[in-house]
Design a protein around this motif. Structure first.
Motif, mmCIF file in Angstrom:
data_model
loop_
_atom_site.group_PDB
_atom_site.id
_atom_site.type_symbol
_atom_site.label_atom_id
_atom_site.label_comp_id
_atom_site.label_asym_id
_atom_site.label_seq_id
_atom_site.Cartn_x
_atom_site.Cartn_y
_atom_site.Cartn_z
ATOM 1 N N TYR A 1 0.823 -1.200 0.000
ATOM 2 C CA TYR A 1 0.000 0.000 0.000
ATOM 3 C C TYR A 1 0.861 1.257 0.000
ATOM 4 C CZ TYR A 1 -3.804 -3.069 1.515
ATOM 5 O OH TYR A 1 -4.751 -4.057 1.590
ATOM 6 N N CYS A 2 0.435 2.217 -0.771
ATOM 7 C CA CYS A 2 1.023 3.548 -0.751
ATOM 8 C C CYS A 2 0.205 4.400 0.205
ATOM 9 C CB CYS A 2 0.979 4.131 -2.161
ATOM 10 S SG CYS A 2 1.546 5.828 -2.310
ATOM 11 N N ALA A 3 0.891 5.314 0.885
ATOM 12 C CA ALA A 3 0.199 6.184 1.829
ATOM 13 C C ALA A 3 0.794 7.581 1.778
ATOM 14 C CB ALA A 3 0.308 5.625 3.244
ATOM 15 N N ALA A 4 -0.018 8.568 2.132
ATOM 16 C CA ALA A 4 0.429 9.955 2.126
ATOM 17 C C ALA A 4 0.094 10.609 3.454
ATOM 18 C CB ALA A 4 -0.219 10.725 0.977
ATOM 19 N N SER A 5 1.007 11.479 3.885
ATOM 20 C CA SER A 5 0.856 12.126 5.189
ATOM 21 C C SER A 5 1.037 13.632 5.065
ATOM 22 C CB SER A 5 1.893 11.562 6.160
ATOM 23 O OG SER A 5 1.882 12.259 7.389
ATOM 24 N N THR A 6 0.321 14.357 5.884
ATOM 25 C CA THR A 6 0.518 15.806 5.960
ATOM 26 C C THR A 6 1.541 16.161 7.035
ATOM 27 O OG1 THR A 6 -1.333 16.016 7.500
ATOM 28 C CG2 THR A 6 -1.827 16.278 5.160
ATOM 29 N N GLY B 1 -0.718 5.852 12.009
ATOM 30 C CA GLY B 1 -1.758 6.836 12.289
ATOM 31 C C GLY B 1 -1.504 8.205 11.701
ATOM 32 N N GLU B 2 -0.279 8.450 11.272
ATOM 33 C CA GLU B 2 0.041 9.756 10.697
ATOM 34 C C GLU B 2 -0.212 9.786 9.190
ATOM 35 O OE1 GLU B 2 3.296 12.204 12.351
ATOM 36 O OE2 GLU B 2 4.014 10.301 13.179
ATOM 37 N N TYR B 3 -0.583 8.684 8.641
ATOM 38 C CA TYR B 3 -0.912 8.638 7.216
ATOM 39 C C TYR B 3 -2.422 8.753 7.059
ATOM 40 C CZ TYR B 3 3.865 7.444 6.022
ATOM 41 O OH TYR B 3 5.213 7.489 5.842
ATOM 42 N N ALA B 4 -2.833 9.840 6.429
ATOM 43 C CA ALA B 4 -4.262 10.097 6.290
ATOM 44 C C ALA B 4 -4.857 9.505 5.023
ATOM 45 C CB ALA B 4 -4.504 11.605 6.307
ATOM 46 N N TYR B 5 -4.013 9.256 4.058
ATOM 47 C CA TYR B 5 -4.507 8.802 2.757
ATOM 48 C C TYR B 5 -3.823 7.502 2.361
ATOM 49 C CZ TYR B 5 -5.843 13.697 2.804
ATOM 50 O OH TYR B 5 -6.352 14.911 3.167
#
Length: 124
Positions: free
Chosen positions: A95-100, A109-113
């Motif tokens: 899975y790819c994930a993106a964080s602000t 938990g820091e990855y919102a997307y």
């Protein structure tokens, strides 16, 4: 909102390598870090690697560090994961994930997307 689309999964022989791509779209200006996770059947989702857009710093989990490279093209909003010398237990949905969040982001938990995931199967 941010949309993430992974590509590059498939069947790989033991000892082979993989290169996954993840393209982000939408509110990409809000993204400060991107990462890769994986989840094997019956197991919890596991952090693999991350890249900070602002600093360029990359980090791979200790379990894959010697075989892992994460890179990115911020202009294309795309992140790549390369892993070499694949083993049977690298089989998982990646899975790819993106964080602000800023900095090196390793906490789930820091990855919102999240992307939908791409299957990688290591088998002879």
């Amino acid at each position: 909102q941010v949309q993430l689309v992974e590509s590059g999964g498939g069947l790989v022989q033991p000892g082979g390598s993989l290169r996954l791509s993840c393209a982000a779209s939408g509110s990409i200006f809000s993204i400060n870090a991107m990462g890769w996770y994986r989840q094997a059947p019956g197991a919890e989702r596991e952090f693999v690697a991350t890249i900070s857009w602002s600093s360029g710093i990359t980090y791979c989990a200790d379990s894959v560090k010697s075989r892992c490279t994460i890179s990115g093209d911020r202009a294309k909003s795309t992140v790549y994961l390369r892993m070499s010398n694949l083993k049977l237990d690298d089989t998982a949905v990646y899975y790819c994930a993106a964080s602000t969040s800023m900095g090196v982001v390793t906490k789930t938990g820091e990855y919102a997307y999240w992307g939908q995931g791409t299957q990688v199967t290591v088998s002879s």
